[in-house]
Write an enzyme that holds these catalytic residues in place. Structure first.
Site, mmCIF file in Angstrom:
data_model
loop_
_atom_site.group_PDB
_atom_site.id
_atom_site.type_symbol
_atom_site.label_atom_id
_atom_site.label_comp_id
_atom_site.label_asym_id
_atom_site.label_seq_id
_atom_site.Cartn_x
_atom_site.Cartn_y
_atom_site.Cartn_z
ATOM 1 N N ASP A 115 -2.651 2.241 8.146
ATOM 2 C CA ASP A 115 -3.732 2.506 7.201
ATOM 3 C C ASP A 115 -5.091 2.018 7.689
ATOM 4 O O ASP A 115 -5.953 1.650 6.884
ATOM 5 C CB ASP A 115 -3.407 1.878 5.844
ATOM 6 C CG ASP A 115 -2.286 2.605 5.124
ATOM 7 O OD1 ASP A 115 -2.327 3.843 5.073
ATOM 8 O OD2 ASP A 115 -1.363 1.927 4.637
ATOM 9 N N ASP A 175 0.008 11.141 4.079
ATOM 10 C CA ASP A 175 -1.204 10.339 3.911
ATOM 11 C C ASP A 175 -1.832 9.966 5.261
ATOM 12 O O ASP A 175 -3.044 9.756 5.353
ATOM 13 C CB ASP A 175 -0.903 9.028 3.171
ATOM 14 C CG ASP A 175 0.097 9.146 2.043
ATOM 15 O OD1 ASP A 175 1.041 9.939 2.156
ATOM 16 O OD2 ASP A 175 -0.023 8.398 1.062
#
Length: 394
Positions: A115, A175
């Protein structure tokens, strides 16, 4: 001749009205974010051992939930503050953004997460774009170097999660498309094609393996890192493995729009278009264009909505308006409808709700986590969408 002026006059009226509406929401955001900083600093002071850096949501009692920098959501709040600085040019927002951005710097070496884009590009990336602070550039390049250590060459992808190793060997979530923008930035800044090639490889594998025939997306694809073969395909945060999780679809739309912007490769534009067609032709998309948390959830219309999926999609649509002239009018109409409905029916209470902007998002309904709650990333993309809208209006 007077009839020729009517469409122009109507267009100008709508445009001015639209600008006022967006600016009203940005002014609303200024007050809310000021409150959010107060609430966040209070949470930090009350929990000195938790290493909190930013807000994420609020709990069932309406109390702010703050998070440490290692949380994947940690970069969005400083990104919101940078967006307020972009809009107002007021130094108080720059100072606030710098303060909250600095708290994230240790994450540049955190190789235990994919991330990095969410955390570092939304914070340091916006900061560098607006200030050209050379230190921010160095942090971003280091973050990109950390991210590429997670690349698995035999499978051609960047590993997502490290948890639940008994369930997955090498999971990749849709994602992860959002983290590629950091790699494209590092390529532009350094000229090192490693960053570009890894981003393109990951995007291409996502096209190949994450989409169903109808161009809905799986959430998770698990890879064998030795053979590169697929082990399983799942929809972990959606209703079922065969269902279309709305935020995952939004990540795909935004991610492939960004890839087209960064590479000019039309296959990414085509993928974004097809993912959009799935959404806007879907029989379960509500009239206000704010999706349910999953397009196949069994109790529609009595299912929670996901304002975060809507705000992500709206921001991507405004980006597409600049990139795809053929469909720009359609994209603009969809995006305007989404933002107007979020503004009218999904906004938080002015001066309340811990300073969040939007209510009624869904984090993970299968885990009964953050259902019908505000979420920092919903607010971030809501602000981004409004700023992109104003750019187009101007």
């Amino acid at each position: 001749m007077r009839y020729l002026f009517l469409p122009l006059a109507l267009t100008l009226f709508i445009s001015c009205e639209s600008k006022d509406w967006a600016r009203n929401d940005l002014n609303f955001a200024a007050g809310q974010l000021t409150l959010a900083m107060t609430e966040t600093e209070k949470a930090i002071a009350e929990n000195p051992d938790k290493n909190y850096v930013a807000p994420r949501t609020f709990n069932d009692a309406g109390k702010l939930v703050a998070i440490p920098s290692r949380d994947w959501v940690s970069g969005f709040f400083s990104g919101e503050l940078w967006y307020m600085y972009q809009y107002t040019k007021d130094e108080k927002w720059r100072e606030a953004a710098e303060k909250y951005t600095a708290r994230l710097e240790p994450e540049k070496l955190n190789a235990g997460t994919h991330d990095m884009g969410f955390k570092m590009y939304c914070s340091f990336g916006n900061g560098y774009r607006l200030t050209q602070n050379e230190h921010y550039r160095e942090v971003l390049i280091t973050s990109a170097q950390t991210l590429v250590t997670r690349f698995k060459p035999n499978a051609g992808i960047i590993r997502s999660w490290d948890h639940n190793r008994n369930q997955w060997q090498c999971p990749v979530i849709v994602d992860n498309m959002m983290n590629l923008e950091l790699l494209f930035f590092a390529f532009r800044e350094t000229g090192d094609s490693t960053f570009y090639n890894i981003a393109v490889s990951h995007a291409d594998k996502t096209i190949e393996n994450h989409f169903r025939e109808d161009f809905s997306t799986y959430h998770v694809v698990d890879y064998d890192t030795i053979t590169g073969e697929i082990i399983t395909k799942q929809t972990h945060q959606g209703y079922a493995d065969s269902s279309a999780w709305s935020r995952g679809q939004a990540w795909a739309i935004y991610g492939f729009t960004m890839c087209y912007r960064e590479t000019g490769d039309v296959k990414y534009l085509e993928q974004a278009r097809k993912a959009l067609d799935f959404v806007f032709n879907n029989k379960n998309l509500p009239a206000d264009l704010i999706p349910y948390w999953d397009y196949d959830a069994p109790e529609i219309p009595n299912e929670p909505r996901d304002a975060s999926a809507a705000s992500i999609t709206a921001s991507a649509l405004y980006d597409l308006c600049r990139l795809d002239a053929e469909n720009a009018g359609k994209y603009r109409a969809w995006a305007d409808t989404i933002l107007e409905n979020l503004s009218k029916h999904y906004k938080a209470k002015r001066g309340g709700d811990c300073g969040f902007l939007l209510l009624h998002s869904t984090g993970s309904k299968p885990a009964d986590s953050e259902v019908d709650k505000p979420l920092a990333y919903a607010d971030y993309y809501f602000l981004e969408a409004m700023l992109r809208k104003l750019t187009i209006d101007n």
